[in-house]
Design an enzyme around this catalytic site. Structure first.
Site, mmCIF file in Angstrom:
data_model
loop_
_atom_site.group_PDB
_atom_site.id
_atom_site.type_symbol
_atom_site.label_atom_id
_atom_site.label_comp_id
_atom_site.label_asym_id
_atom_site.label_seq_id
_atom_site.Cartn_x
_atom_site.Cartn_y
_atom_site.Cartn_z
ATOM 1 C CB THR A 168 -25.114 13.188 1.374
ATOM 2 O OG1 THR A 168 -25.545 12.322 2.298
ATOM 3 C CG2 THR A 168 -24.421 12.757 0.241
ATOM 4 N NE ARG A 196 -30.164 4.069 4.897
ATOM 5 C CZ ARG A 196 -29.718 5.196 4.213
ATOM 6 N NH1 ARG A 196 -28.743 5.760 4.514
ATOM 7 N NH2 ARG A 196 -30.506 5.537 3.252
ATOM 8 C CB VAL A 197 -25.143 0.440 3.290
ATOM 9 C CG1 VAL A 197 -24.343 1.205 1.946
ATOM 10 C CG2 VAL A 197 -24.323 0.068 4.371
ATOM 11 N N GLY A 198 -26.919 3.217 2.291
ATOM 12 C CA GLY A 198 -27.756 3.948 1.415
ATOM 13 C C GLY A 198 -27.147 3.935 -0.056
ATOM 14 C CG ASP A 199 -27.992 7.052 -2.691
ATOM 15 O OD1 ASP A 199 -27.964 7.238 -1.313
ATOM 16 O OD2 ASP A 199 -27.898 7.947 -3.656
ATOM 17 C CB THR A 219 -27.520 14.138 -2.018
ATOM 18 O OG1 THR A 219 -27.835 14.356 -0.806
ATOM 19 C CG2 THR A 219 -28.068 15.484 -3.081
ATOM 20 N N GLY A 220 -29.885 12.223 -1.329
ATOM 21 C CA GLY A 220 -31.539 11.990 -1.047
ATOM 22 C C GLY A 220 -31.668 10.765 -0.349
ATOM 23 N N GLY A 222 -31.813 7.420 0.332
ATOM 24 C CA GLY A 222 -30.747 6.285 -0.386
ATOM 25 C C GLY A 222 -31.406 4.834 -1.148
HETATM 26 N N1 ASP Z 1 -28.255 9.347 0.106
HETATM 27 C C1 ASP Z 1 -27.714 9.092 1.387
HETATM 28 C C2 ASP Z 1 -28.160 7.827 2.031
HETATM 29 O O1 ASP Z 1 -29.292 7.526 1.917
HETATM 30 C C3 ASP Z 1 -28.278 10.517 2.471
HETATM 31 C C4 ASP Z 1 -28.209 11.758 1.867
HETATM 32 O O2 ASP Z 1 -28.031 11.815 0.501
HETATM 33 O O3 ASP Z 1 -27.899 12.659 2.543
HETATM 34 O O4 ASP Z 1 -27.510 7.282 3.056
#
Ligand code: ASP
Length: 299
Positions: A168, A196-199, A219-220, A222
Site C-alpha cells: 500500500t 471488504r474495505v480497509g482503512d 498502512t497495515g 486495515g
Molecule cells: N491498510 C490496507 C488495508 O487494510 C492494507 C495495507 O496497508 O497494505 O486495506
C-alpha cells in the site's frame, strides 16, 4: 523551514528492500521538485501517490493485490489540511489512478466518500483515465492469490508467510506556505472477501490532515487502524498533547499495539515540517525529503 515530503510503500516483512529503493527515491525527488517549484502540498501528494500507483511494485493502482474473486478493486483517500476537505473512493474497478478520483470527489462531488459503481460513474463524468483488467492484474499478483487461496488465508501484502513483495502507498507533505496534505491508496489485502474495505479510504483511520497538527498516512491491517482511528489519534497527539512528529508517530503505533495488538505503520509530517515514521511490523518502506536531503528507509 521550507517544505517537507514523505512517502511510503507499505509495511510488513520487506524481503528484498533494494528492489524498492530506486523507485522510492525517484518518486520523492519528483515530488520535492514540484514543491520546490511552488506546488501545493495537495498537488504534491496526488503526484507522488499517482506515481506509486503506476509502479507495479506497489499494492495500489497497477499491481494491486487481488481479492477472493481475482479482481483488483482499489481504495484511496486524500485530505487537505488547510480546509479539512476530504475525498475518498472504495472498491473501484478500472480507474487508473484512484488517488486522482479521490481528489475529484473532494473538489467536485460535494461528497466525501463514493464507492463501487457510483464512484466509477463519477470518474467517467470527470474524464479520468480507465485501464483494462489486465493492466491492474500482474503475474505476481495472480501467483500471490493462488498461494493465499491454497493456504486459505487473507494476508497483508508484505506478510511474514508471503514471499511476494509489494505494498500500500501514501504521501504526506508540508508546502512552502505551511499547508499540509495527506493521501493513501491501496488494493487492500490479498484474497480479501468481496465487499471488504480497509482503512485506506477512511478519513481518520488511514488518512488525516489538519494544518493545526499534522498530515498522516497509514498502512497495515486495515481493521486495526479503523478500530483505533489511528491517523486521527496520531494527529490528536500532536494537537492536544504537544508531541513532535517522531514522538507522535511512535506513540500512535504504541497505542495501536496496546489497544488492539495492531500491525502496521504510519508516516507523519507536522506543521513545522518535521517528519516521523513508526511501525509495529518488521519493516516499512519510506522515503523522506526534509531540509534539502533525501532519506530512503526499508526497516
Ligand atoms: N491498510 C490496507 C488495508 O487494510 C492494507 C495495507 O496497508 O497494505 O486495506
Amino acid at each position: 523551514m521550507g517544505f517537507s515530503l514523505m512517502i511510503h510503500g507499505g509495511a510488513g516483512t520487506i524481503r528484498d528492500p533494494q528492489r524498492y529503493e530506486a523507485s522510492l527515491r525517484a518518486i520523492v525527488t519528483s515530488g520535492a521538485n514540484l514543491l520546490a517549484a511552488g506546488s501545493s502540498a495537495l498537488d504534491a501528494v496526488v503526484h507522488c501517490v499517482a506515481l506509486l500507483e503506476d509502479d507495479p511494485l506497489y499494492n495500489a493502482g497497477r499491481g494491486s493485490v487481488l481479492n477472493a474473486e481475482g479482481a483488483a478493486l482499489c481504495d484511496a483517500s486524500i485530505m487537505d489540511g488547510r480546509t479539512l476537505k476530504a475525498g475518498a473512493v472504495a472498491a473501484v474497478r478500472g480507474v487508473r489512478n484512484p488517488v486522482r478520483l479521490a481528489y475529484e470527489v473532494m473538489e467536485k462531488s460535494g461528497q466525501a466518500l463514493l464507492v463501487g459503481e457510483g464512484a466509477e460513474r463519477f470518474a467517467r463524468e470527470r474524464h479520468l483515465a480507465f485501464e483494462s483488467e489486465d493492466y491492474f492484474r500482474t503475474r505476481e499478483r495472480v501467483d500471490q492469490l493462488t498461494k493465499a487461496k491454497r493456504k486459505r488465508e487473507t494476508a497483508l501484502d508484505h506478510s511474514e508467510s508471503d514471499d511476494t513483495i509489494f505494498g500500500t502507498v501514501g504521501a504526506v507533505a508540508r508546502d512552502a506556505s505551511s499547508d499540509l496534505a495527506a493521501a493513501t491508496s491501496t488494493g487492500g489485502v490479498v484474497n480479501q472477501p468481496v465487499g471488504r474495505v480497509g482503512d485506506s479510504p477512511i478519513i481518520g483511520a488511514g488518512t488525516f490532515a489538519d494544518n493545526a497538527s499534522c498530515a498522516v498516512s497509514c498502512t497495515g491491517v486495515g481493521e486495526d487502524f479503523i478500530r483505533t482511528a489511528l491517523a486521527r489519534t496520531a494527529s490528536f497527539f500532536v494537537e492536544f498533547r504537544g508531541m513532535q512528529a517522531e514522538e507522535a508517530a511512535r506513540e500512535a503505533i504504541r497505542y495501536l499495539v496496546d489497544k488492539v495488538d495492531g500491525q502496521g505503520g504510519l508516516i507523519l509530517v507536522d506543521r513545522q515540517g518535521r517528519c516521523g515514521r513508526a511501525h509495529s511490523t518488521p519493516g516499512m518502506l519510506t522515503a523522506t525529503f526534509v531540509n534539502g536531503g533525501i532519506q530512503v528507509e526499508t526497516t
